[in-house]
Structure formats: structure tokens, C-alpha cells
Design a protein around this motif. Structure first.
Motif, PDB file in Angstrom:
ATOM      1  N   PRO A 405       0.853  -1.239   0.098  1.00 51.72           N
ATOM      2  CA  PRO A 405       0.061   0.078   0.044  1.00 51.72           C
ATOM      3  C   PRO A 405       0.799   1.392  -0.056  1.00 51.72           C
ATOM      4  CG  PRO A 405      -0.060  -0.889   2.052  1.00 51.72           C
ATOM      5  CD  PRO A 405       0.633  -1.834   1.106  1.00 51.72           C
ATOM      6  N   GLU A 406       2.234   1.143   0.097  1.00 52.03           N
ATOM      7  CA  GLU A 406       3.036   2.410   0.093  1.00 52.03           C
ATOM      8  C   GLU A 406       3.334   2.720  -1.393  1.00 52.03           C
ATOM      9  OE1 GLU A 406       3.802   4.003   3.090  1.00 52.03           O
ATOM     10  OE2 GLU A 406       2.740   2.556   3.810  1.00 52.03           O
ATOM     11  N   VAL A 407       3.089   2.004  -2.449  1.00 49.03           N
ATOM     12  CA  VAL A 407       3.171   2.085  -3.511  1.00 49.03           C
ATOM     13  C   VAL A 407       1.871   2.799  -4.366  1.00 49.03           C
ATOM     14  CG1 VAL A 407       3.822   1.066  -5.900  1.00 49.03           C
ATOM     15  CG2 VAL A 407       5.126   0.463  -3.830  1.00 49.03           C
ATOM     16  N   VAL A 408       2.117   3.767  -5.106  1.00 49.82           N
ATOM     17  CA  VAL A 408       0.959   4.450  -5.590  1.00 49.82           C
ATOM     18  C   VAL A 408       0.934   4.362  -7.230  1.00 49.82           C
ATOM     19  CG1 VAL A 408      -0.495   6.797  -5.772  1.00 49.82           C
ATOM     20  CG2 VAL A 408       0.670   5.990  -3.785  1.00 49.82           C
ATOM     21  N   VAL A 409      -0.109   3.938  -7.856  1.00 47.54           N
ATOM     22  CA  VAL A 409      -0.249   4.149  -9.295  1.00 47.54           C
ATOM     23  C   VAL A 409      -1.595   4.944  -9.496  1.00 47.54           C
ATOM     24  CG1 VAL A 409      -0.815   2.532 -11.257  1.00 47.54           C
ATOM     25  CG2 VAL A 409       0.437   1.639  -9.401  1.00 47.54           C
ATOM     26  N   ALA A 410      -1.422   5.956 -10.294  1.00 49.49           N
ATOM     27  CA  ALA A 410      -2.248   6.885 -10.505  1.00 49.49           C
ATOM     28  C   ALA A 410      -3.047   6.534 -11.891  1.00 49.49           C
ATOM     29  CB  ALA A 410      -1.893   8.405 -10.696  1.00 49.49           C
ATOM     30  N   ILE A 411      -4.215   6.177 -12.215  1.00 52.16           N
ATOM     31  CA  ILE A 411      -4.796   5.927 -13.400  1.00 52.16           C
ATOM     32  C   ILE A 411      -5.420   7.279 -13.849  1.00 52.16           C
ATOM     33  CG2 ILE A 411      -6.455   4.451 -14.536  1.00 52.16           C
ATOM     34  CD1 ILE A 411      -4.286   2.925 -12.884  1.00 52.16           C
ATOM     35  N   VAL A 424     -16.287  -1.212  -4.398  1.00 56.43           N
ATOM     36  CA  VAL A 424     -16.974  -0.159  -3.396  1.00 56.43           C
ATOM     37  C   VAL A 424     -16.332  -0.390  -2.194  1.00 56.43           C
ATOM     38  CG1 VAL A 424     -18.612  -2.020  -2.917  1.00 56.43           C
ATOM     39  CG2 VAL A 424     -18.968   0.321  -2.617  1.00 56.43           C
ATOM     40  N   ASP A 425     -15.679  -1.536  -1.778  1.00 56.85           N
ATOM     41  CA  ASP A 425     -15.157  -1.485  -0.109  1.00 56.85           C
ATOM     42  C   ASP A 425     -13.447  -1.934  -0.360  1.00 56.85           C
ATOM     43  OD1 ASP A 425     -17.469  -1.127   1.094  1.00 56.85           O
ATOM     44  OD2 ASP A 425     -17.848  -3.227   0.852  1.00 56.85           O
ATOM     45  N   SER A 426     -13.004  -1.677  -1.598  1.00 62.75           N
ATOM     46  CA  SER A 426     -11.410  -1.950  -1.819  1.00 62.75           C
ATOM     47  C   SER A 426     -10.497  -1.043  -1.117  1.00 62.75           C
ATOM     48  CB  SER A 426     -11.259  -1.697  -3.295  1.00 62.75           C
ATOM     49  OG  SER A 426      -9.905  -2.018  -3.594  1.00 62.75           O
ATOM     50  N   PRO A 427      -9.740  -1.563  -0.264  1.00 65.05           N
ATOM     51  CA  PRO A 427      -8.883  -0.979   0.609  1.00 65.05           C
ATOM     52  C   PRO A 427      -7.647  -0.127  -0.300  1.00 65.05           C
ATOM     53  CG  PRO A 427      -8.251  -3.244   1.109  1.00 65.05           C
ATOM     54  CD  PRO A 427      -9.443  -2.965  -0.022  1.00 65.05           C
ATOM     55  N   ASN A 428      -7.726  -0.613  -1.537  1.00 63.15           N
ATOM     56  CA  ASN A 428      -6.582  -0.186  -2.504  1.00 63.15           C
ATOM     57  C   ASN A 428      -6.847   1.346  -3.095  1.00 63.15           C
ATOM     58  OD1 ASN A 428      -5.895  -3.047  -1.943  1.00 63.15           O
ATOM     59  ND2 ASN A 428      -6.307  -3.708  -4.063  1.00 63.15           N
ATOM     60  N   VAL A 429      -8.122   1.818  -3.064  1.00 67.33           N
ATOM     61  CA  VAL A 429      -8.542   2.780  -3.675  1.00 67.33           C
ATOM     62  C   VAL A 429      -8.288   4.062  -2.844  1.00 67.33           C
ATOM     63  CG1 VAL A 429     -10.483   4.207  -5.007  1.00 67.33           C
ATOM     64  CG2 VAL A 429     -10.031   1.406  -5.264  1.00 67.33           C
ATOM     65  N   ALA A 480      -7.247  -2.423  -8.590  1.00 72.86           N
ATOM     66  CA  ALA A 480      -8.271  -1.630  -7.893  1.00 72.86           C
ATOM     67  C   ALA A 480      -9.234  -2.485  -7.310  1.00 72.86           C
ATOM     68  CB  ALA A 480      -9.023  -0.429  -8.787  1.00 72.86           C
ATOM     69  N   SER A 481      -9.691  -3.594  -7.875  1.00 77.96           N
ATOM     70  CA  SER A 481     -10.432  -4.489  -7.371  1.00 77.96           C
ATOM     71  C   SER A 481     -10.060  -5.327  -6.112  1.00 77.96           C
ATOM     72  CB  SER A 481     -11.144  -5.477  -8.348  1.00 77.96           C
ATOM     73  OG  SER A 481     -10.073  -6.205  -8.763  1.00 77.96           O
ATOM     74  N   VAL A 482     -10.774  -5.681  -5.220  1.00 77.31           N
ATOM     75  CA  VAL A 482     -10.215  -6.619  -4.007  1.00 77.31           C
ATOM     76  C   VAL A 482      -9.876  -7.887  -4.680  1.00 77.31           C
ATOM     77  CG1 VAL A 482     -10.769  -7.457  -1.705  1.00 77.31           C
ATOM     78  CG2 VAL A 482     -11.807  -5.496  -2.683  1.00 77.31           C
ATOM     79  N   SER A 483      -8.737  -8.377  -4.608  1.00 76.68           N
ATOM     80  CA  SER A 483      -8.323  -9.600  -5.281  1.00 76.68           C
ATOM     81  C   SER A 483      -8.158 -10.805  -3.996  1.00 76.68           C
ATOM     82  CB  SER A 483      -6.956  -9.619  -5.898  1.00 76.68           C
ATOM     83  OG  SER A 483      -6.892  -8.728  -6.795  1.00 76.68           O
ATOM     84  N   ASN A 484      -8.646 -12.002  -4.313  1.00 74.01           N
ATOM     85  CA  ASN A 484      -8.244 -12.999  -3.610  1.00 74.01           C
ATOM     86  C   ASN A 484      -9.298 -12.871  -2.383  1.00 74.01           C
ATOM     87  OD1 ASN A 484      -7.120 -15.717  -2.809  1.00 74.01           O
ATOM     88  ND2 ASN A 484      -6.062 -14.828  -1.259  1.00 74.01           N
ATOM     89  N   ASN A 485     -10.749 -12.502  -2.826  1.00 75.03           N
ATOM     90  CA  ASN A 485     -11.878 -12.453  -2.147  1.00 75.03           C
ATOM     91  C   ASN A 485     -13.053 -13.267  -2.366  1.00 75.03           C
ATOM     92  OD1 ASN A 485     -12.539 -11.215  -4.392  1.00 75.03           O
ATOM     93  ND2 ASN A 485     -13.764  -9.496  -3.337  1.00 75.03           N
ATOM     94  N   TRP A 494      -2.444  -6.654  -6.148  1.00 71.95           N
ATOM     95  CA  TRP A 494      -3.248  -6.917  -5.264  1.00 71.95           C
ATOM     96  C   TRP A 494      -3.544  -5.944  -4.032  1.00 71.95           C
ATOM     97  CZ3 TRP A 494      -3.532 -12.810  -3.490  1.00 71.95           C
ATOM     98  CH2 TRP A 494      -3.423 -13.514  -4.837  1.00 71.95           C
ATOM     99  N   ASN A 495      -2.426  -5.316  -3.709  1.00 74.82           N
ATOM    100  CA  ASN A 495      -2.360  -4.659  -2.469  1.00 74.82           C
ATOM    101  C   ASN A 495      -1.849  -3.062  -2.758  1.00 74.82           C
ATOM    102  OD1 ASN A 495      -3.392  -6.720  -0.709  1.00 74.82           O
ATOM    103  ND2 ASN A 495      -1.210  -7.493  -1.053  1.00 74.82           N
ATOM    104  N   VAL A 496      -1.542  -2.636  -4.042  1.00 73.12           N
ATOM    105  CA  VAL A 496      -0.923  -1.406  -4.051  1.00 73.12           C
ATOM    106  C   VAL A 496      -2.191  -0.349  -3.905  1.00 73.12           C
ATOM    107  CG1 VAL A 496       0.730  -2.111  -5.502  1.00 73.12           C
ATOM    108  CG2 VAL A 496      -1.247  -1.424  -6.600  1.00 73.12           C
ATOM    109  N   LYS A 497      -1.885   1.215  -3.764  1.00 73.40           N
ATOM    110  CA  LYS A 497      -2.755   2.041  -3.858  1.00 73.40           C
ATOM    111  C   LYS A 497      -3.039   2.626  -5.019  1.00 73.40           C
ATOM    112  CE  LYS A 497      -2.433   4.399   0.187  1.00 73.40           C
ATOM    113  NZ  LYS A 497      -2.043   5.086   1.212  1.00 73.40           N
TER     114      LYS A 497
END
Length: 747
Positions: A405-411, A424-429, A480-485, A494-497
Motif C-alpha cells: 500500500p506504500e506504492v501508488v499508481v495513478a490511473i 466499493v469496499d476496496s482498501p486499494n482505492v 483496484a478490485s479486491v483480489s483473492n476475495n 493486489w495490495n497497491v494504492k
């Protein structure tokens, strides 16, 4: 990277030296991975899969977690490179003053020991001001206090320029304007707000030459995170002076043709001048009383400003007036560049829809549609492999990480479907921004604001008859989606921002908006909230993904924006484009200082629609909906998140009206694979930035043969035949195919 093509043919890929590093995830995740790999999965859609299979049984999840859109395409006629002219926004011009001093960072600006040192810098409301120049006919209305400044129309000054200083200039005061400031001011909507938690720059002088009152007692500045501080730019007084001189030239030019003008000044150095009806009504397409004024026009490079017409005659033709103003500004010698506000499009490849059976493949996350995501698999021909895969499974396993989550990708794209069930509940966004200026183009009822939600982009005028939700598909591939859910699909990291920055809306996106989006994403400029407060990107991007394209050489202003963020360690990843032509003719894929990505199919060959050439750095999975080379009974497109219609339940093969996943193809799909790969690498090596980060990825590519990067010459006009008289042409597709399996992270 395109800046000097440092990765020419002949670079030897770094050999495998991967060791299983210490686990940086929880024991729970390792146990889950172990459980997934054990045993043989039961039947999935009527087909048994091997012991390496993975994913939750589709029958055990609700239909909304598994239904998707997309099927095999029928073979299409030979695709020929586009001949459609580029399009631009009528009356909108992007420019930058010549010899503009370089802005400085906050650290450089505020290291001086004395308050007097701040005098060299300007406050934000001065740096980001908007200068409005009405026509002489509009003066009476503007001077009438019972009339609003925007002449009764919703304008950017109300909905988009929050926090910016707005000054209306009297166009009859030619002598004063010729001297620069001070100028005759009809109305100054000044906002003097100072944040006490940041160092104070000098307050702007009033237009009557009297300095505005400035607070003298300032609270100590709160520490600014290094990642943010090093990218926040300030503006020097000498830079402001250069912009003021440029404004005078813009005003004089607009007056020559009797046009209203709206000049937007930015601390980044970029200036946007809107002339004619757009200047006072900048957020409307047009209306019943404005049918003759086009909003978008096709470029005609042969059109020049005629000497035989009077300025009054020219002003009656909005397109011609735009051309004339550009020519005059260029001829003044005051500008580094002056160009049309080009209209960009996403890089989907359109296709019809169909249905078909299903066979699952491969393993790792437990998302039920994982078995259809061939693009993340390791390269090879064995179980759980595919020739055109990108090697994500190997990286996840050998490096024991799925991102940080310390790594940031801007789209920078069409925004993000915030209500998508897998997002909707993704901790990645993280918090993003909506950069779309025009209200009708934004399609959400307002202009720039803090809501990057994608409301849809149907545009019958451009033959887009359904919402693309392009940015959601791209962001889903990154993570962006929640992976492995146990729901839907998995992403590459899976866990980047993920920071969604909306710059494309109905009918595309303006060059000026995209440039601002790039800078905001990189933490270089602020935007403004409803109260006029500066809003910086609190998560400055490490990687910016641009799955967008324009069929022309890289505009100077876009190159300027890209250079600004890459100089501060950001890696910009761009789609190469979908028109089967050399990428040099495309932007931003052909710009310098980008990682340009061509699209490959499941065989690891360049896709038939993809651009190619010396500007391409890497080939990555982009898909081909006309093929099924992995034999799963589905098209070899890229499956990711987006709301879609006319879908299929893969368990029953029944038609479903709406769903949340879809196959797409395009270099738009290839680019986010590279962005996700870079994010994974940086998750393990946070010390890497910029070219050093890109080097690790680009020196671990799987080289392609000439056959894998070639195609029929009649399909690629202008391409070079492999030999004299051959009907097969070379299609250079970078240093090789993306292959995370070969990434070496040893120091």
C-alpha cells in the motif's frame, strides 16, 4: 524508455537468480495459498482442471460474482491505419510563455532563514488566477451589479475555478494593458485565505498596486512528507511576470478579432486561453441559441488564417478564429508553444458480442473468474502456463508479495465506478479527482471536483453508443478490485494504492485537462474544493498509467507535463495506440520519457490492431477477441472489472442482462499490466524510482523473434517489409514481452 531508446536490441536479459525472500505478507495469506494449491479442483463449468488449477468454484458464488460480457469475435476485414483527422476543442488553446523560469520545490523555496526571502514567491491565488476579458458589448452587463459575472450562464468561474483568483479586465483600457499590471479591473473575486499550518508566501498585490494585508504571525509549519514535499511546486515572481506578459499578448490578440477571452494561469507554467463564446460560457456544448457554434472540430492542417478576411469576418467562424489566434500568438515570439486543445480517446478496440463455452485454467487467487485471466500466467506451454502470459504468478510466489500500500499508481482515465461490487469496499482505492472541465463533457452535472466516479461516457456523436467504463477496466487490471476475495476477478498488484484521476468524459478528454491530471497525480499542482481550499494529491504517484491516445505527434504541452513528473521520479506508462501504425505518430505513446506499451496476444505475438515501432519499449498482454489460442473456449481478451450488459453466466451459459466484468482488447489493456508489474517491483524495492525502476523491468523481458513482431504489409501501411518483395512487414514491438518471472531484485 522513449527518451533515448536506451533499451535497444542486443540487451541481454538478467538471468534468473530469484530466491524466495522473507514473507512480507501474513501467515494467513501463505496458508491460503497453500490450501489453494492442494488437490485437484472439482468440475468447473463442466470441465475438470488440473492440480495446478485455482479459483473458487463458480457454482458456489452468486451470479453477479461470475457473470461477464465478451465472446469470440468474427474475423474482420483487414484493418487499415486510421485516416480520420485528429479532433480539437474549438476556441480552446494551450500555451506556455517562452523562457519561463523553472518552478522550485517547497524545500528549495522555504529554506531561507528570513521572512524577507519569501518575497520572491507568489501566493497560490495569484499563481492560479483566471483573467476574464469580455467583449466591449458585454462591458455594460458586467458593470451592472444586478448582472452576474458569467452573463447568466453556468461557467467555469462558478463550478471549476474554486479558489482561483478571478479578475475581469476592462478591454477598453488598452494603454494600461499594454504596460502589463496594473490593469483596469471591473471585478476582482479575490479570496485571501492563508493556511496557518504551512509557510507563508507573500500575499499578492492588489490591482491598484496596494499590497493586500498579510498575516505576520504564522504558526510553525507541520512536517510535509518527503514524497509530497519534493513534488510540490511554488511559483517565483519572475515566472508570474512572464505569464503576465503572455497574458497581455493573448488579450491583444483576442481584441483584434473582437473575441471574449478567458485566460487560466497555472503555477505549472501552462496557460489555457479560451476565446469566443467558450470564454464566457466555457462549460456548455451549445444550445438552442448556439447551434452554429461547434464544440469539437476535425483538424484541417491546410486551414490558415486568410489575409483577405477582416477580423470581424473571422470572428464569425469559431474554428477559423481558433486557427487565427493560434497563428498570431505563435508569431508574437512570446511563447514556447501554442497548440490546439486536442481531444484524446481511450484505447479500447471495439468489437461485437457473442457467447461460448468455458474451460478454466491455472491458480493462485480464489476469485472465481481467475481461471479466465490467462494474461497473468507464467510463460510456457505446460499446465498453468500460456505463451503470452506476463509471469505474475511466478512473481507473486517467488517474491512472496502481491504489492504494498506504500506504492501508488495513478490511473488518468475516465474515472472509476465507485459502486462496483468488487471495488466499493476496496482498501486499494485512495482519494482521486475529477479533472474534466466542461459540464456536458463531464456528464455528472458539474465540472472539476473531488469525485472521480465514472458516470458513463456514451457519445453518439462519436459513435460510442454505450458507456465504456474504460478507466474501471484499466484500474481493475492494475489492482483496484479486491483480489483473492472469492468474487469476480484478480488484479496484477493486489495490495497497491490506486488513485483515480478522471480526465476523459463524454466524447473524450481535453489535452489541457489531461496535462493538469498528470501534474496533479504527480503531486505538482493543487486543485480546489467547494470552499476554494487547495487540495493536493496526498498520495503522489510512483507510476502514472495513460491508456489514452491521439493520432498525432506528441503535443509540446503534454511532453512538458510528462517531463515535469518524470523529473521527480515518476514512471509514466502509456498505451502505444490501436491504429496499426508507427507509435511515433501517436501521443502519449510516442512522447519522450514514457514506457510505451504495445499489445500482445495469448501467443506472445503483437496483436493485429497494435501500434509498433522504435518508440515501443515493451510488449504486454492486450488481447485478441478473434482468437482462442489458450483453448479455454473463450476469446483471448483481457477480463477485468466494469459494468456491462448482454452478459453470460459461465456456469449455465444463460444470458444475463447486466454484469460487472467484461473482456476487452487494446493497448489500453496492455499498459496497466506494465504499471502493475512496476508497482510489484517497487513493493519489493521501495528505493527504486524513475528510470532505475523501469530498468529492472525492461532488462528482464522475453525477447521476441521477427516472426512474433511482424504482420501482413497490406494491414500495416508504411511498415518495412522483412525482405525485398515480401508481403510480411516488420512490426518492432520493443525489447520483448513483459515477463515478471525473470525479474532479478538482487542488489
Amino acid at each position: 524508455m522513449t527518451t533515448s531508446k536506451r533499451y535497444a536490441a542486443g540487451i541481454i536479459a538478467i538471468g534468473l537468480g530469484l530466491t524466495l525472500s522473507a514473507c512480507d505478507r501474513t501467515d494467513e495469506r501463505l496458508e491460503r495459498l497453500s490450501e489453494i494449491g492442494e488437490g485437484v479442483m472439482k468440475q468447473l463449468g463442466g470441465e475438470e482442471i488440473g492440480a495446478s488449477g485455482g479459483g473458487t468454484n463458480m457454482e458456489s458464488v452468486p451470479v453477479e460474482a461470475r457473470a461477464f460480457q465478451g465472446a469470440m469475435q468474427e474475423a474482420s476485414p483487414v484493418r487499415v491505419a486510421t485516416t480520420t483527422p485528429s479532433k480539437f476543442v474549438v476556441g480552446s488553446i494551450v500555451a506556455k510563455p517562452r523562457s519561463l523560469p523553472q518552478p522550485e520545490t517547497v524545500e528549495e523555496a522555504f529554506t531561507g532563514p528570513r521572512i524577507e526571502d519569501y518575497e520572491a514567491y507568489v501566493a497560490s491565488d495569484e499563481a492560479d488566477a483566471v483573467i476574464v476579458v469580455p467583449t466591449e458589448e458585454e462591458i455594460a452587463e458586467l458593470q451592472n451589479p444586478s448582472r452576474s459575472l458569467n452573463l447568466g450562464e453556468p461557467s467555469r468561474m462558478d463550478s471549476n475555478m474554486k479558489g482561483r483568483r478571478i479578475i475581469t479586465i476592462d478591454p477598453t483600457s488598452r494603454e494600461q494593458m499594454a504596460q502589463g499590471l496594473p490593469r483596469a479591473v471591473l471585478k476582482d473575486q479575490r479570496t485571501l485565505q492563508y493556511r496557518l499550518d504551512e509557510p507563508a508566501a507573500n500575499a499578492p498585490e492588489g490591482t491598484d498596486g496596494v499590497a493586500a494585508e498579510r498575516p505576520r504571525a504564522m504558526a510553525p509549519a507541520a512536517p510535509i512528507p518527503q514524497k509530497s514535499a519534493e513534488r510540490r511546486l511554488m511559483m517565483r515572481q519572475d515566472a508570474l511576470s512572464a505569464q503576465v506578459n503572455a497574458e497581455s499578448q493573448m488579450i491583444e490578440t483576442a481584441q483584434r478579432y473582437g473575441l471574449a477571452a478567458n485566460i487560466q494561469r497555472s503555477r505549472s507554467g501552462q496557460m489555457v486561453i479560451e476565446v469566443g463564446s467558450r470564454a464566457m460560457k466555457p462549460t456548455k456544448y451549445g444550445g438552442p441559441d448556439d447551434d452554429v457554434t461547434p464544440w469539437i472540430a476535425e483538424d484541417d492542417e491546410s486551414m490558415t488564417c486568410p489575409e483577405s478576411m477582416t477580423p470581424e469576418e473571422i470572428s464569425e467562424d469559431a474554428v477559423l478564429a481558433t486557427v487565427c489566434v493560434i497563428e498570431d500568438l505563435k508569431a508574437s515570439g512570446e511563447f514556447e508553444y501554442v497548440e490546439k486543445d486536442w481531444l484524446y480517446q481511450n484505447q479500447f478496440v471495439r468489437r461485437p458480442k457473442n457467447e461460448g463455452p468455458i474451460t478454466a485454467v491455472s491458480i493462485t487467487p480464489n476469485d472465481p473468474l481467475w481461471s479466465l485471466q490467462w494474461n497473468f500466467l507464467n510463460q510456457g506451454t505446460g499446465t498453468g502456463q500460456v505463451a503470452g502470459g506476463a509471469g505474475f504468478v511466478d512473481f507473486w510466489t517467488k517474491q512472496a508479495t502481491q504489492g504494498s500500500p506504500e506504492v501508488v499508481v495513478a490511473i488518468v482515465d475516465t474515472g472509476l465506478e465507485m459502486s462496483h461490487p468488487d471495488i466499493v469496499d476496496s482498501p486499494n482505492v485512495a482519494a482521486g479527482w475529477d479533472m474534466v472541465t466542461d459540464i456536458a463533457m463531464a456528464n455528472d452535472g458539474d465540472s472539476r471536483d473531488s469525485d472521480p466516479n465514472d458516470p458513463g461516457d456514451q457519445c453518439p456523436e462519436e459513435f460510442v453508443f454505450e458507456d465504456t467504463f474504460h478507466g474501471t477496466h484499466v484500474a481493475g487490471t492494475v489492482g483496484a478490485s479486491v483480489s483473492n476475495n472469492g468474487n469476480g476477478v484478480a488484479g496484477g498488484a493486489w495490495n497497491v494504492k490506486i488513485v483515480p484521476v478522471r480526465a476523459l468524459g463524454k466524447c473524450g478528454g481535453r489535452l489541457s485537462d489531461i496535462n493538469d491530471a498528470i501534474r496533479w497525480a504527480g503531486g505538482l499542482i493543487p486543485e480546489y474544493d467547494e470552499l476554494g481550499n487547495e487540495v493536493w494529491n496526498d498520495n503522489p504517484a510512483d507510476i502514472i498509467n495513460l491508456s489514452i491516445g491521439l493520432f498525432r505527434f506528441c503535443p509540446a504541452s503534454m511532453q512538458d507535463a510528462i517531463n515535469a513528473v518524470t523529473e521527480r521520479g515518476v514512471v509514466v506508462v502509456s498505451a502505444a495506440g490501436n491504429d496499426s501504425v508507427s507509435t511515433q505518430y501517436y501521443a502519449p505513446g510516442g512522447c519522450n520519457n514514457v514506457v510505451s506499451v504495445a499489445a500482445g496476444d495469448a501467443r506472445g505475438r503483437i496483436a493485429p490492431y497494435s501500434n509498433y515501432g522504435a518508440e515501443v519499449d515493451v510488449l504486454a498482454p492486450g488481447g485478441d477477441l478473434q482468437r482462442d489460442d489458450n483453448g479455454d473456449g473463450r476469446p483471448d481478451g483481457i477480463l477485468s472489472t466494469k459494468h456491462a450488459s448482454n452478459c453470460t453466466d459461465p456456469v449455465t451459459n444463460e444470458s444475463i442482462a447486466d454484469c460487472y466484468y467484461a473482456y476487452e482488447q487494446g493497448t489500453s489493456m496492455a499498459a496497466p499490466h506494465v504499471s502493475a508489474a512496476l508497482a510489484l517491483i517497487k513493493s519489493k524495492r521501495p528505493d527504486l524510482t524513475g528510470t532505475a525502476l523501469a530498468d529492472v523491468l525492461l532488462t528482464a523481458l522475453n525477447p521476441r523473434s521477427q516472426e512474433q513482431c511482424s504482420g501482413p504489409c497490406d494491414q500495416y501501411p508504411g511498415a518495412e517489409p522483412v525482405s525485398a518483395g515480401s508481403e510480411i512487414c516488420r512490426l518492432p514491438c520493443g525489447g520483448g514481452l513483459l515477463n515478471l518471472s525473470d525479474v532479478n531484485l538482487d542488489n
